[in-house]
Design a protein around this motif. Sequence first.
Motif, PDB file in Angstrom:
ATOM      1  N   VAL A 324    -141.197 -67.994  19.860  1.00 21.07           N
ATOM      2  CA  VAL A 324    -140.875 -69.159  20.704  1.00 21.07           C
ATOM      3  C   VAL A 324    -140.578 -68.645  22.105  1.00 21.07           C
ATOM      4  O   VAL A 324    -139.450 -68.273  22.434  1.00 21.07           O
ATOM      5  CB  VAL A 324    -139.684 -69.956  20.136  1.00 21.07           C
ATOM      6  CG1 VAL A 324    -139.385 -71.165  21.028  1.00 21.07           C
ATOM      7  CG2 VAL A 324    -139.968 -70.415  18.716  1.00 21.07           C
ATOM      8  N   ASP A 325    -141.622 -68.613  22.927  1.00 21.59           N
ATOM      9  CA  ASP A 325    -141.484 -68.164  24.310  1.00 21.59           C
ATOM     10  C   ASP A 325    -141.587 -69.372  25.228  1.00 21.59           C
ATOM     11  O   ASP A 325    -141.526 -70.532  24.772  1.00 21.59           O
ATOM     12  CB  ASP A 325    -142.539 -67.108  24.638  1.00 21.59           C
ATOM     13  CG  ASP A 325    -143.966 -67.627  24.438  1.00 21.59           C
ATOM     14  OD1 ASP A 325    -144.143 -68.840  24.132  1.00 21.59           O
ATOM     15  OD2 ASP A 325    -144.910 -66.835  24.589  1.00 21.59           O
ATOM     16  N   ALA A 326    -141.750 -69.125  26.524  1.00 19.37           N
ATOM     17  CA  ALA A 326    -141.766 -70.214  27.505  1.00 19.37           C
ATOM     18  C   ALA A 326    -142.867 -71.227  27.209  1.00 19.37           C
ATOM     19  O   ALA A 326    -142.624 -72.447  27.201  1.00 19.37           O
ATOM     20  CB  ALA A 326    -141.936 -69.631  28.910  1.00 19.37           C
ATOM     21  N   GLN A 327    -144.081 -70.752  26.965  1.00 20.62           N
ATOM     22  CA  GLN A 327    -145.192 -71.671  26.712  1.00 20.62           C
ATOM     23  C   GLN A 327    -145.015 -72.418  25.404  1.00 20.62           C
ATOM     24  O   GLN A 327    -145.330 -73.612  25.299  1.00 20.62           O
ATOM     25  CB  GLN A 327    -146.515 -70.905  26.696  1.00 20.62           C
ATOM     26  CG  GLN A 327    -147.744 -71.811  26.618  1.00 20.62           C
ATOM     27  CD  GLN A 327    -147.804 -72.826  27.741  1.00 20.62           C
ATOM     28  OE1 GLN A 327    -147.687 -72.461  28.920  1.00 20.62           O
ATOM     29  NE2 GLN A 327    -147.956 -74.094  27.408  1.00 20.62           N
ATOM     30  N   ARG A 328    -144.495 -71.726  24.387  1.00 23.35           N
ATOM     31  CA  ARG A 328    -144.271 -72.369  23.095  1.00 23.35           C
ATOM     32  C   ARG A 328    -143.244 -73.499  23.230  1.00 23.35           C
ATOM     33  O   ARG A 328    -143.401 -74.563  22.628  1.00 23.35           O
ATOM     34  CB  ARG A 328    -143.786 -71.332  22.088  1.00 23.35           C
ATOM     35  CG  ARG A 328    -143.475 -71.880  20.693  1.00 23.35           C
ATOM     36  CD  ARG A 328    -144.717 -72.268  19.955  1.00 23.35           C
ATOM     37  NE  ARG A 328    -144.418 -72.692  18.590  1.00 23.35           N
ATOM     38  CZ  ARG A 328    -145.009 -73.714  17.982  1.00 23.35           C
ATOM     39  NH1 ARG A 328    -145.943 -74.414  18.600  1.00 23.35           N
ATOM     40  NH2 ARG A 328    -144.704 -74.034  16.746  1.00 23.35           N
ATOM     41  N   LYS A 329    -142.204 -73.289  24.034  1.00 27.49           N
ATOM     42  CA  LYS A 329    -141.211 -74.350  24.255  1.00 27.49           C
ATOM     43  C   LYS A 329    -141.859 -75.572  24.900  1.00 27.49           C
ATOM     44  O   LYS A 329    -141.611 -76.720  24.493  1.00 27.49           O
ATOM     45  CB  LYS A 329    -140.069 -73.836  25.132  1.00 27.49           C
ATOM     46  CG  LYS A 329    -139.140 -72.851  24.459  1.00 27.49           C
ATOM     47  CD  LYS A 329    -137.957 -72.525  25.363  1.00 27.49           C
ATOM     48  CE  LYS A 329    -136.990 -71.570  24.689  1.00 27.49           C
ATOM     49  NZ  LYS A 329    -135.747 -71.389  25.453  1.00 27.49           N
ATOM     50  N   ALA A 330    -142.688 -75.340  25.910  1.00 19.24           N
ATOM     51  CA  ALA A 330    -143.366 -76.445  26.587  1.00 19.24           C
ATOM     52  C   ALA A 330    -144.291 -77.183  25.620  1.00 19.24           C
ATOM     53  O   ALA A 330    -144.346 -78.426  25.609  1.00 19.24           O
ATOM     54  CB  ALA A 330    -144.139 -75.930  27.788  1.00 19.24           C
ATOM     55  N   LEU A 332    -144.019 -77.327  22.346  1.00 22.77           N
ATOM     56  CA  LEU A 332    -143.198 -78.047  21.361  1.00 22.77           C
ATOM     57  C   LEU A 332    -142.638 -79.340  21.936  1.00 22.77           C
ATOM     58  O   LEU A 332    -142.562 -80.361  21.234  1.00 22.77           O
ATOM     59  CB  LEU A 332    -142.063 -77.148  20.867  1.00 22.77           C
ATOM     60  CG  LEU A 332    -142.471 -76.035  19.900  1.00 22.77           C
ATOM     61  CD1 LEU A 332    -141.338 -75.022  19.748  1.00 22.77           C
ATOM     62  CD2 LEU A 332    -142.854 -76.615  18.540  1.00 22.77           C
ATOM     63  N   LEU A 333    -142.255 -79.310  23.206  1.00 22.84           N
ATOM     64  CA  LEU A 333    -141.764 -80.533  23.849  1.00 22.84           C
ATOM     65  C   LEU A 333    -142.847 -81.612  23.821  1.00 22.84           C
ATOM     66  O   LEU A 333    -142.580 -82.773  23.469  1.00 22.84           O
ATOM     67  CB  LEU A 333    -141.338 -80.237  25.292  1.00 22.84           C
ATOM     68  CG  LEU A 333    -140.995 -81.463  26.151  1.00 22.84           C
ATOM     69  CD1 LEU A 333    -139.853 -82.256  25.555  1.00 22.84           C
ATOM     70  CD2 LEU A 333    -140.668 -81.037  27.581  1.00 22.84           C
ATOM     71  N   PRO A 358    -140.911 -73.845  32.153  1.00 23.94           N
ATOM     72  CA  PRO A 358    -142.060 -74.712  31.841  1.00 23.94           C
ATOM     73  C   PRO A 358    -141.665 -76.022  31.161  1.00 23.94           C
ATOM     74  O   PRO A 358    -142.197 -77.077  31.500  1.00 23.94           O
ATOM     75  CB  PRO A 358    -142.924 -73.835  30.930  1.00 23.94           C
ATOM     76  CG  PRO A 358    -142.617 -72.440  31.373  1.00 23.94           C
ATOM     77  CD  PRO A 358    -141.144 -72.457  31.668  1.00 23.94           C
ATOM     78  N   MET A 359    -140.729 -75.962  30.208  1.00 23.21           N
ATOM     79  CA  MET A 359    -140.343 -77.213  29.555  1.00 23.21           C
ATOM     80  C   MET A 359    -139.486 -78.071  30.488  1.00 23.21           C
ATOM     81  O   MET A 359    -139.556 -79.302  30.454  1.00 23.21           O
ATOM     82  CB  MET A 359    -139.623 -76.955  28.219  1.00 23.21           C
ATOM     83  CG  MET A 359    -138.193 -76.477  28.300  1.00 23.21           C
ATOM     84  SD  MET A 359    -137.411 -76.462  26.641  1.00 23.21           S
ATOM     85  CE  MET A 359    -135.735 -75.940  27.052  1.00 23.21           C
ATOM     86  N   SER A 361    -139.917 -78.349  33.669  1.00 19.47           N
ATOM     87  CA  SER A 361    -140.824 -78.992  34.619  1.00 19.47           C
ATOM     88  C   SER A 361    -141.629 -80.114  33.976  1.00 19.47           C
ATOM     89  O   SER A 361    -142.027 -81.069  34.644  1.00 19.47           O
ATOM     90  CB  SER A 361    -141.773 -77.961  35.236  1.00 19.47           C
ATOM     91  OG  SER A 361    -142.635 -77.418  34.260  1.00 19.47           O
ATOM     92  N   LEU A 362    -141.865 -80.016  32.670  1.00 18.10           N
ATOM     93  CA  LEU A 362    -142.620 -81.056  31.959  1.00 18.10           C
ATOM     94  C   LEU A 362    -141.787 -82.299  31.668  1.00 18.10           C
ATOM     95  O   LEU A 362    -142.291 -83.415  31.696  1.00 18.10           O
ATOM     96  CB  LEU A 362    -143.141 -80.510  30.623  1.00 18.10           C
ATOM     97  CG  LEU A 362    -144.467 -79.751  30.620  1.00 18.10           C
ATOM     98  CD1 LEU A 362    -144.759 -79.274  29.210  1.00 18.10           C
ATOM     99  CD2 LEU A 362    -145.596 -80.617  31.139  1.00 18.10           C
ATOM    100  N   ALA A 363    -140.513 -82.112  31.383  1.00 15.77           N
ATOM    101  CA  ALA A 363    -139.656 -83.225  30.954  1.00 15.77           C
ATOM    102  C   ALA A 363    -139.424 -84.212  32.095  1.00 15.77           C
ATOM    103  O   ALA A 363    -139.446 -83.861  33.276  1.00 15.77           O
ATOM    104  CB  ALA A 363    -138.319 -82.681  30.451  1.00 15.77           C
ATOM    105  N   GLY A 364    -139.202 -85.458  31.718  1.00 11.89           N
ATOM    106  CA  GLY A 364    -138.861 -86.460  32.723  1.00 11.89           C
ATOM    107  C   GLY A 364    -137.602 -86.089  33.465  1.00 11.89           C
ATOM    108  O   GLY A 364    -137.478 -86.302  34.677  1.00 11.89           O
ATOM    109  N   LEU A 365    -136.621 -85.524  32.741  1.00  6.98           N
ATOM    110  CA  LEU A 365    -135.394 -85.010  33.334  1.00  6.98           C
ATOM    111  C   LEU A 365    -135.222 -83.575  32.864  1.00  6.98           C
ATOM    112  O   LEU A 365    -134.915 -83.328  31.697  1.00  6.98           O
ATOM    113  CB  LEU A 365    -134.182 -85.857  32.905  1.00  6.98           C
ATOM    114  CG  LEU A 365    -132.813 -85.362  33.365  1.00  6.98           C
ATOM    115  CD1 LEU A 365    -132.719 -85.362  34.897  1.00  6.98           C
ATOM    116  CD2 LEU A 365    -131.689 -86.221  32.771  1.00  6.98           C
ATOM    117  N   GLY A 366    -135.454 -82.620  33.763  1.00  6.68           N
ATOM    118  CA  GLY A 366    -135.272 -81.212  33.443  1.00  6.68           C
ATOM    119  C   GLY A 366    -134.027 -80.686  34.114  1.00  6.68           C
ATOM    120  O   GLY A 366    -133.878 -80.805  35.339  1.00  6.68           O
ATOM    121  N   VAL A 367    -133.103 -80.122  33.328  1.00  7.86           N
ATOM    122  CA  VAL A 367    -131.798 -79.706  33.844  1.00  7.86           C
ATOM    123  C   VAL A 367    -131.572 -78.220  33.583  1.00  7.86           C
ATOM    124  O   VAL A 367    -131.553 -77.782  32.428  1.00  7.86           O
ATOM    125  CB  VAL A 367    -130.645 -80.514  33.196  1.00  7.86           C
ATOM    126  CG1 VAL A 367    -129.301 -80.108  33.809  1.00  7.86           C
ATOM    127  CG2 VAL A 367    -130.878 -82.013  33.374  1.00  7.86           C
TER     128      VAL A 367
END
Length: 404
Positions: A324-330, A332-333, A358-359, A361-367
């Motif tokens: 589960v790396d950066a791309q995998r998290k994105a 999965l989201l 990455p995840m 930046s994809l989310a409507g609200l990224g914190v």
Amino acid sequence: MREIVLINITGEDRPGLTAALTGVLLQGGVNILDIGLAVMHGTLSFGILVDIPDNEVATALLQSVQSKAHELNLQARYTPISEEDYQQWVDGHGDNRHIVTLLSRKVTPAQLQRVSALISQYGLTIERIERLSARVALDAPTEQGRACLEISVRGEPTDPQALRAEFFALSSEQGVDIAFQQDDLFRRNRRLAVFDMDSTLIEAEVIDELAKAAGVGEQVSAITERAMRGELDFRASFKERMALLKGLDVGVLDEIGASLRLTEGAEHLFAELKRLGYKTAILSGGFSYFARQVQARLGIDYVFANELEVVDGKVTGVAVEPIVDAQRKADLLQELAIKEGLQLEQTIAVGDGANDLPMLSLAGLGVAFRAKPLVRQSAKQAISTLGLDGVLYLLGWRDRNGCA
């Protein structure tokens, strides 16, 4: 000839004032164009914009309002509005709206002055300021405080990227978090929240704790720190750290799991998200062994994390694919959003490391939560001053009634 008049009423608040004052307006075919009411520390501020059919009616009506206000021990003030000014106000209804949220342990005049100056400098107009946080006792310890102001602004910033950069610099200088969001349908209609685990949901990096038990703590912590800052590729650094854990006795896992502390505000946040109907998930570059423990404690719906391979009671040091790396998290989201029938704009992602970007930046609200400067600067929003439940304020949640 018609009269458009803004009536402002101020004075000591008490039950029945709105009914008494609007009752005066029953005469003369008056049309209410706009209305606003606020009470602060028992003081009423009531504004009502009215369209009065003709001058004679207007004169009698305003005299009646003045008389009723005097009777109620209130002050009334009138401001005539030209039809041209009113039309400009109507035309501005379609302007974009944004929400600026200030989060801190204690909001100061300097913070509010600097933020409001930047809002004006970039061509935005403040329409409303509201406190979302609960009332605070004068003797409450500052380090335990929670302060949040929500500022509704109208217009489009002349340079959005420059404004965000200024907010980021001010945040670091003044010790306040400043969120800037589009005030659209999605802000109050998000339904999936995903979280990194280590240093986000819990106050530790589990792989560092395992390394301490294996006697390689300093080596692994140094690699972890560089990976979190984005200086090392996560996959490569993860495999390198895993190799250093080879031979670790599995007996230490329960001890480490029992010592893990949830981050400030985590329990409150998940209780509210559940009450509001959210689905929640852990998307972690850590280990599922510990993620499932956190899942049980917080009532989380989904868990995706790395497997810790054990043979004959010893950690093998091998990184089990898929990592589960950066791309995998994105990925999965996106998969979870599709599974739940949601658009990405309806999702929230929270994390602290470069591998979370990455995840975020994809989310409507990224914190970015209590993150390194690079991550804070790159994320859409950041919270560093409050606990994890500060995320609720970005949804418009209010302490006083627990609603968004």
